[in-house]
Design a protein around this motif. Structure first.
Motif, PDB file in Angstrom:
ATOM      1  N   UNK A 173     -17.564  39.137  48.646  1.00  0.00           N
ATOM      2  CA  UNK A 173     -17.790  39.764  49.958  1.00  0.00           C
ATOM      3  C   UNK A 173     -17.711  41.283  49.847  1.00  0.00           C
ATOM      4  N   UNK A 174     -16.717  41.760  49.076  1.00  0.00           N
ATOM      5  CA  UNK A 174     -16.562  43.203  48.892  1.00  0.00           C
ATOM      6  C   UNK A 174     -17.720  43.785  48.088  1.00  0.00           C
ATOM      7  N   UNK A 175     -18.100  43.117  47.012  1.00  0.00           N
ATOM      8  CA  UNK A 175     -19.212  43.588  46.184  1.00  0.00           C
ATOM      9  C   UNK A 175     -20.512  43.678  46.986  1.00  0.00           C
ATOM     10  N   UNK A 176     -20.719  42.719  47.862  1.00  0.00           N
ATOM     11  CA  UNK A 176     -21.956  42.666  48.648  1.00  0.00           C
ATOM     12  C   UNK A 176     -21.928  43.591  49.857  1.00  0.00           C
ATOM     13  N   UNK A 177     -20.791  44.222  50.121  1.00  0.00           N
ATOM     14  CA  UNK A 177     -20.702  45.147  51.244  1.00  0.00           C
ATOM     15  C   UNK A 177     -20.355  44.494  52.564  1.00  0.00           C
ATOM     16  N   UNK A 178     -20.010  43.192  52.560  1.00  0.00           N
ATOM     17  CA  UNK A 178     -19.609  42.521  53.800  1.00  0.00           C
ATOM     18  C   UNK A 178     -18.188  42.916  54.211  1.00  0.00           C
ATOM     19  N   UNK A 179     -17.441  43.466  53.261  1.00  0.00           N
ATOM     20  CA  UNK A 179     -16.127  44.054  53.522  1.00  0.00           C
ATOM     21  C   UNK A 179     -16.139  45.460  52.942  1.00  0.00           C
ATOM     22  N   UNK A 180     -15.750  46.473  53.721  1.00  0.00           N
ATOM     23  CA  UNK A 180     -15.603  47.799  53.130  1.00  0.00           C
ATOM     24  C   UNK A 180     -14.293  47.830  52.341  1.00  0.00           C
ATOM     25  N   UNK A 181     -14.037  48.878  51.551  1.00  0.00           N
ATOM     26  CA  UNK A 181     -12.847  48.865  50.689  1.00  0.00           C
ATOM     27  C   UNK A 181     -11.534  48.607  51.418  1.00  0.00           C
ATOM     28  N   UNK A 182     -11.342  49.195  52.591  1.00  0.00           N
ATOM     29  CA  UNK A 182     -10.100  48.981  53.333  1.00  0.00           C
ATOM     30  C   UNK A 182     -10.012  47.542  53.823  1.00  0.00           C
ATOM     31  N   UNK A 183     -11.125  47.017  54.344  1.00  0.00           N
ATOM     32  CA  UNK A 183     -11.144  45.633  54.824  1.00  0.00           C
ATOM     33  C   UNK A 183     -10.925  44.657  53.674  1.00  0.00           C
ATOM     34  N   UNK A 184     -11.482  44.975  52.500  1.00  0.00           N
ATOM     35  CA  UNK A 184     -11.362  44.077  51.355  1.00  0.00           C
ATOM     36  C   UNK A 184      -9.919  43.910  50.922  1.00  0.00           C
ATOM     37  N   UNK A 185      -9.187  45.015  50.740  1.00  0.00           N
ATOM     38  CA  UNK A 185      -7.801  44.876  50.298  1.00  0.00           C
ATOM     39  C   UNK A 185      -6.948  44.266  51.410  1.00  0.00           C
ATOM     40  N   UNK A 186      -7.287  44.533  52.659  1.00  0.00           N
ATOM     41  CA  UNK A 186      -6.548  43.921  53.766  1.00  0.00           C
ATOM     42  C   UNK A 186      -6.695  42.409  53.733  1.00  0.00           C
ATOM     43  N   UNK A 187      -7.929  41.920  53.613  1.00  0.00           N
ATOM     44  CA  UNK A 187      -8.157  40.475  53.588  1.00  0.00           C
ATOM     45  C   UNK A 187      -7.583  39.835  52.328  1.00  0.00           C
ATOM     46  N   UNK A 188      -7.870  40.418  51.169  1.00  0.00           N
ATOM     47  CA  UNK A 188      -7.433  39.818  49.908  1.00  0.00           C
ATOM     48  C   UNK A 188      -5.915  39.812  49.810  1.00  0.00           C
ATOM     49  N   UNK A 189      -5.285  40.903  50.195  1.00  0.00           N
ATOM     50  CA  UNK A 189      -3.827  40.966  50.108  1.00  0.00           C
ATOM     51  C   UNK A 189      -3.169  40.036  51.119  1.00  0.00           C
ATOM     52  N   UNK A 190      -3.742  39.962  52.316  1.00  0.00           N
ATOM     53  CA  UNK A 190      -3.181  39.082  53.347  1.00  0.00           C
ATOM     54  C   UNK A 190      -3.273  37.624  52.923  1.00  0.00           C
ATOM     55  N   UNK A 191      -4.451  37.185  52.508  1.00  0.00           N
ATOM     56  CA  UNK A 191      -4.613  35.794  52.107  1.00  0.00           C
ATOM     57  C   UNK A 191      -3.830  35.487  50.827  1.00  0.00           C
ATOM     58  N   UNK A 192      -3.749  36.459  49.917  1.00  0.00           N
ATOM     59  CA  UNK A 192      -3.011  36.257  48.684  1.00  0.00           C
ATOM     60  C   UNK A 192      -1.508  36.187  48.879  1.00  0.00           C
ATOM     61  N   UNK A 193      -1.038  36.744  50.005  1.00  0.00           N
ATOM     62  CA  UNK A 193       0.409  36.781  50.274  1.00  0.00           C
ATOM     63  C   UNK A 193       0.878  35.649  51.170  1.00  0.00           C
TER      64      UNK A 193
END
Length: 354
Positions: free
Chosen positions: A115-135
């Protein structure tokens, strides 16, 4: 000849990019971020600033640890952000003068990276989603996963093993208190997710293979199964629609659906990512097969860290005879002669990409 023909720019090769999931950052990958991406200070600092706000160690610190430690590097709250940082930084390094990225997909957590690579998540949104789901399981794992081969020695799918796995799932779920499900269709492997009772029964009933399988995946929860309904609900509550955008590159998800810049419904993309994708099986095999059939890439690039996804990618393509691969030997011969699958976690193949 006036030489004008030699001055023409060489056509870019079309590539499918594949993002890895959990379990690809291991002992050999310690230092990967610093080794290949030490200069991406702004990108890494943005991730670590977010991590600091969550009172979590930064990815730079995790990557620079003196030694690899299971208790430090494998929990989801650390592994997810670390793998994202490595994979996304690899994506930035792909030589765009040489390669045209025609589509992106990923395995399991790799869907978030895709999603991040394709631009569906910008950098801030990407770490927010990935870190939230990963935690989500930092206070305790929900269930677990194990992996078991579904292929023969030639990397061709074995119907007898498929029937065995399916029967095992059916029989275990008939037992009181035991739950087990298909989690990921992973090329020549099946990943199963379940509660402890279900996993123990599967370990006892699936015949041992190669002195390794069935293999329990350390610090992995019951991803892509109904046991994660609560995780899905929390993700939907915490991660709002504003994080998601239409992708700039075509995305292939774990059900084989294609999301495009012109046709993607952003609300449905969020619902899939935080709903279906969390609680239903992730069919990485199908995602790969749909991607190559629809976009006909010249090559497949697998982002690092590590190269644990190389086998499953090749096995998925053998399943549809792509690149004229009918068995493991065809894949090996082609890779030695003219590699069409390039893993950025492999330093020799990396040089062909960056």
């Amino acid at each position: 000849m006036d030489g004008s023909e030699t001055s023409q720019p060489k056509a870019r090769q079309r590539v499918l990019v594949v993002a890895p999931g959990r379990g690809c950052y291991n002992k050999d990958e310690l230092g990967y971020l610093q080794r290949f991406h030490g200069g991406k200070t702004e990108f890494i600092a943005a991730i670590d600033d977010y991590r600091a706000s969550q009172k979590q160690p930064g990815v730079a610190k995790l990557d620079a640890a003196a030694k690899y430690a299971f208790k430090l590097h494998t929990p989801g709250e650390n592994a997810s952000a670390l793998i994202y940082a490595c994979a996304m930084a690899d994506f930035m390094d792909i030589d765009r003068d040489k390669y045209e990225i025609v589509a992106v997909t990923g395995n399991s957590m790799g869907w978030y990276i895709a999603l991040a690579c394709a631009g569906a998540l910008d950098p801030k949104a990407a770490i927010t989603l990935i870190n939230t789901m990963g935690s989500m399981m930092q206070d305790g794992l929900i269930g677990g996963q194990l992996i078991y081969p579904e292929m023969d020695a030639d990397w061709v799918k074995d119907p007898a093993k498929t029937a065995l796995i399916d029967a095992c799932i059916r029989d275990i779920n008939a037992e009181d208190g035991a739950e087990i499900f298909t989690s990921i269709y992973l090329g020549g492997y099946r990943v199963l997710a379940g509660n402890e009772a279900g996993l123990k029964l599967a370990e006892a009933r699936l015949p041992p293979l190669d002195e390794r399988y069935p293999l329990r995946l350390y610090n992995h929860g019951a991803f892509h199964s109904p046991l994660l309904q609560g995780v899905s609900a929390r993700g939907l509550a915490l991660l709002g629609p504003e994080l998601f955008k239409r992708p700039q590159l075509p995305l292939i998800d774990g059900s084989g659906s294609i999301w495009t810049s012109y046709g993607a419904d952003v609300d449905k993309l969020r619902d899939y990512t935080l709903g279906h994708q969390v609680v239903e099986p992730y069919d990485f095999t199908l995602a790969l097969q749909v991607a190559v059939k629809e976009f006909a890439p010249d090559k497949v690039i697998i982002l690092g860290p590590g190269n644990t996804l190389g086998g499953p990618v090749a096995q998925s393509l053998i399943g549809i005879r792509w690149f004229d691969w009918h068995a493991k030997g065809d894949f090996t011969a082609r890779q030695q002669q003219d590699p069409v699958m390039l893993a950025m976690g492999n330093e020799e193949q990396r040089q062909l990409v960056v």
